[in-house]
Scaffold this motif. Structure first.
Motif: not given
Length: 878
Positions: A99-107
């Protein structure tokens, strides 16, 4: 479901699944909250879960190279991230999860609305692809709010694996434990987000009384922005009777990880018909949704509703006459007459947006039902996107699925002309749609459904001519005219009533004023009733803002929450004024650009016009006056080839950037080929893409007159012009359009469309260079190549350019011709040096252009035929 890539090569693993989720919360059995649709404002990271079977389970440990890649679906897939890693696979794990993800901690900070997909690679080979969608309803939802949809109806029925058609469904509150196979939930949702199309992913979960999950059905479908209601069925069970034990159950609807509704039911000894009350999260008690009564109206009630429609007198008479004629044919049949042809119920609706086409289609569906021609009478609305597949083999299933959804009712194809590309475009799958429709509308398969195609007049003619059998399938043609101002005024009163507001006389007068103004300036994109409903909606919003700005809104009388006042309407901006970006003047760039303009040879009149414009724009900026709403700054460049049109366009773009009028200050260069596609509908998209690229800068269209030259039935240059004009008005000040071309052709171009001439404030005329200017240009070009002409060579060059100028025609290339002459002279210069021995060459000036180098340029008209390409003269002239 993830797409699996198979390969027979022996591996230590067997691919199992690729899933997507956003919540890191753990569930039972090592699961996550798997989804494919996410709301932008609620999303931080989006994860991929790759799982595979370990073939070396209980044998030995080993290591695997895995890579997860995430792409955004755009014109070309854009790689967002690549996550490579090496993992140890234990011999004690029969299943491996990565399991790995991508994005930003701010919604809402990273993911934007769009289509994306994860790719999983194992040992350098792609094993799976999983798509997901990020949606945006225009704003962040308030707590407990769902901006996408609302539950309208939930009912339960029993049936086999392949479902039950709507007319044959029996709805139950209690099911028989011995006779029940599948228990289906019939779901009707209202589409609350009508601005754009979006993806709906609905989870239907069945629980027993102990809250054990008995089954789950996931439905993922694209919701068109025109869809008012969303109808979905989801069932769980078995074709073998008796799979449901006696117990109390619930069916629960979940959307974007939020509970929408719960409908309870019971499995007991016998069936009990009825509709269970539905529990909603924001209500304390269950509610019973009222059934849709529209399909239960009598023939007379439907006809009465048709009569009560505002305007459309000719359409109403035509529909009533059509209905009476059908009754006549049915009467003949009852008396024993035989008709050779089946009663034709397929129609063509021609008209602009908002003229009532969909409303009349719904009434015709009901009329056909009451007259026994259709079994259900509903309307299933589709367009090109819903019917045409992206790859070979996808189109036919999509068309047949649409027909089956419309079976018993009306298949309404809006903008049907988009299915018909030019006749020589064999790669378009829209033609396959038309061929399937022609086949399905005839024969036995054409029973129990009506096809209504709708669109603009000119385009619909091309659509009907695109297939020999298509026109013969349609016998009924209805032309929907634009509503008159007095009819739109009546529609405004109906719209206000529908939205629960009342219009003060002054407010109504202002609404009528806006309607008349819009009617007078309308084009074929005028929204008619949609425009009026939008006015009432905006008035209601302004009413709400005014009420909520009061000191104590809750203390206001109830009637003040319903009355729209004059100011509520007056605040509406039908065409909002664009504010000038607050960008200071870039003095160094402005000086550099003006100096560059001044260094150009000749064109004194053009330079003066640009300098005047710069002074005027600077004055408006310094006095805080509105530049964008005072000038269009769209410009026409008229001149023969090689007169510097493109060069000046680039300099003028830099000048506008320096003045702070343009946000980005770039220039997108294009021509007819870059704007016009091969079929209706796609030209508008192609032109819009170029305009989007030019936002904040300039769109430069070279040889723009080619857009207005008719090339037969498959020419869509006019569609590009219409799209361009609308965007120039809608996005006034956000980008400028420069059009360039030859004098005679550009005059015809500007007269080709009434709106073109009024959009361009400035016309810059580029005269042919005179002999003195051509000579200066030649010297500049030689200087750029570090070549100096001898006095004899310069004099001969001057004489030759004067000779070319004196015998020029409309194909004379000006600076381009000079460039060709200079290039030829430099080539002769280099050949002369190359022919010298090294010793002689060492004592010869390497950068001196001699008379010998330019001697081949004869002042003789007979040379034109041989130098056609280099000097621009036509064969046989002179």
């Amino acid at each position: 479901m993830a797409e699996e890539i198979t390969n027979p090569t022996t591996r230590n693993y067997k691919f199992r699944e690729l899933k997507v989720y956003a919540s890191t919360e753990w569930l039972a059995d090592n699961k996550k909250k798997y989804r494919q649709v996410f709301d932008r404002y609620e999303t931080t990271y989006i994860y991929a879960e790759l799982s595979f079977h370990n073939k070396l389970f209980d044998v030995k440990d080993w290591e695997v190279d895995v890579e997860l890649r995430c792409y955004a679906m755009k014109k070309n897939s854009k790689l967002l991230c690549s996550l490579p890693f090496r993992r140890k696979v234990s011999k004690y794990d029969h299943l491996m999860f990565i399991r790995e993800g991508w994005g930003n901690k701010t919604e809402g900070a990273f993911w934007k609305k769009g289509t994306y997909f994860w790719e999983a690679w194992i040992e350098g080979e792609k094993v799976a692809t999983k798509y997901f969608y990020v949606e945006e309803a225009g704003r962040e939802a308030l707590p407990g709010e769902n901006p996408y949809l609302e539950v309208q109806s939930l009912k339960l029925y029993e049936g086999p694996y392949d479902d039950v058609i709507e007319d044959e469904r029996l709805y139950y509150e209690t099911f028989s434990s011995e006779e029940t196979r599948y228990i289906y939930v019939e779901i009707v949702l209202q589409n609350l987000f009508r601005e754009k199309s979006w993806h709906c992913e609905l989870f239907t979960k069945f629980y027993n009384d102990a809250r054990e999950l008995k089954g789950q059905v996931v439905r993922l479908q694209r919701i068109d922005k025109r869809d008012d209601l969303i109808r979905i069925t989801a069932g769980w069970g078995s074709n073998v009777k008796g799979s449901w034990r006696r117990d109390r159950y619930t069916a629960e609807l979940v959307f974007m990880d939020k509970l929408l509704a719960v409908i309870p039911f019971e499995v007991a000894e016998d069936f009990e018909e009825g509709t269970s009350g539905v529990l909603l999260p924001n209500r304390q008690s269950s509610i019973l949704f009222a059934p849709d009564e529209s399909l239960n109206k009598t023939f007379e009630e439907v006809m009465s509703n048709l009569t009560n429609l505002i305007g459309l007198e000719a359409i109403k008479k035509q529909v009533k006459d059509h209905a009476r004629y059908i009754q006549f044919l049915q009467l003949r049949k009852e008396r024993g007459f035989e008709e050779k042809e089946r009663i034709n119920v397929h129609s063509v609706f021609i008209g602009n947006p908002g003229t009532g086409k969909t409303t009349v289609a719904q009434m015709m569906g009901l009329l056909y039902k009451k007259m026994g021609l259709l079994s259900k009478g509903h309307v299933h609305e589709v367009d090109r996107v819903d019917l045409v597949g992206e790859y070979i083999g996808q189109t036919a299933p999509k068309v047949k699925e649409a027909i089956e959804k419309a079976r018993g009712g009306v298949l309404f194809i809006d903008e049907a002309y988009a299915l018909a590309r030019s006749n020589d475009d064999s790669k378009d799958f829209g033609r396959e749609v038309i061929e399937i429709l022609v086949k399905e509308m005839s024969g036995e398969s054409g029973k129990d459904f009506a096809v209504i195609v709708a669109g603009y007049p000119k385009e619909m003619k091309h659509f009907l001519d695109s297939n020999p059998g298509l026109k013969s399938r349609f016998k009924l043609y209805f032309e929907f005219p634009d509503y008159l101002p007095q009819e739109l005024s009546q529609i405004a009163e109906v719209a206000a009533d529908n939205k629960g507001v009342k219009l003060h006389p002054a407010a109504k007068g202002k609404i009528d004023e806006l309607i008349i103004s819009a009617f007078r300036t309308r084009d074929r994109s005028f929204g008619n009733a949609r425009f009026v409903y939008d006015l009432i909606e905006k008035s209601k919003i302004n009413l709400g803002l005014r009420v909520m700005s009061a000191e104590d809104p809750k203390a206001l009388p109830a009637e003040e929450l319903a009355w729209v006042e004059y100011d509520d309407v007056a605040k509406i901006e039908v065409k909002p004024r664009i504010q000038l970006p607050n960008i200071p003047v870039d003095e160094p760039l402005l000086r550099e650009s003006l100096d560059e303009l001044q260094r150009l040879v000749g064109m004194d009149n053009v330079k003066e016009q640009i300098n005047e414009l710069v002074r005027l724009v600077r004055f408006y900026r310094e006095t805080n006056r509105d530049v964008l709403n005072s000038f269009f700054l769209h410009t026409v460049f008229i001149g023969n080839p090689g007169t510097g049109k493109t060069t000046v366009a680039r300099i003028l773009t830099k000048i506008y950037k320096a003045l702070g009028v343009l946000e980005r200050g770039h220039m997108i260069e294009t021509d007819r080929q870059g704007l016009v596609a091969g079929h209706v509908g796609q030209t508008a998209i192609k032109t819009a893409e170029r305009i989007d690229e030019a936002m904040g800068g300039v769109l430069f269209i070279d040889e723009a007159y080619a857009l207005s030259i008719s090339r037969g039935g498959s020419d869509f240059g006019d569609e590009a012009i219409q799209t361009l004009l609308k965007r120039m008005e809608d996005h006034r000040g956000r980008f400028f359009v420069f059009v360039a071309g030859y004098p005679d052709n550009m005059e015809a171009f500007l007269k080709a469309n009434p709106g073109l001439n009024s959009r361009f404030d400035k016309i810059l005329k580029f005269e042919d260079y005179n002999p003195k200017e051509l000579h200066r240009i030649a010297l500049q070009m030689l200087s750029e190549e570090s070549v100096v002409p001898s006095p004899e060579a310069e004099e001969h060059l001057r004489s030759y350019l004067t000779f070319l100028y004196d015998y020029r025609d409309k194909y004379f290339g000006n600076a381009r011709t000079v460039r060709n002459v200079v290039n030829e002279a430099i080539k002769n210069h280099n050949l002369r040096l190359a022919a010298l021995s090294p010793e002689v060459r060492a004592n010869t000036p390497p950068n001196l252009l001699t008379f010998e180098d330019v001697e081949p340029f004869k002042l003789d008209k007979s040379s034109f035929v041989f130098n056609k390409k280099s000097i621009g003269f036509k064969r046989g002239e002179g």
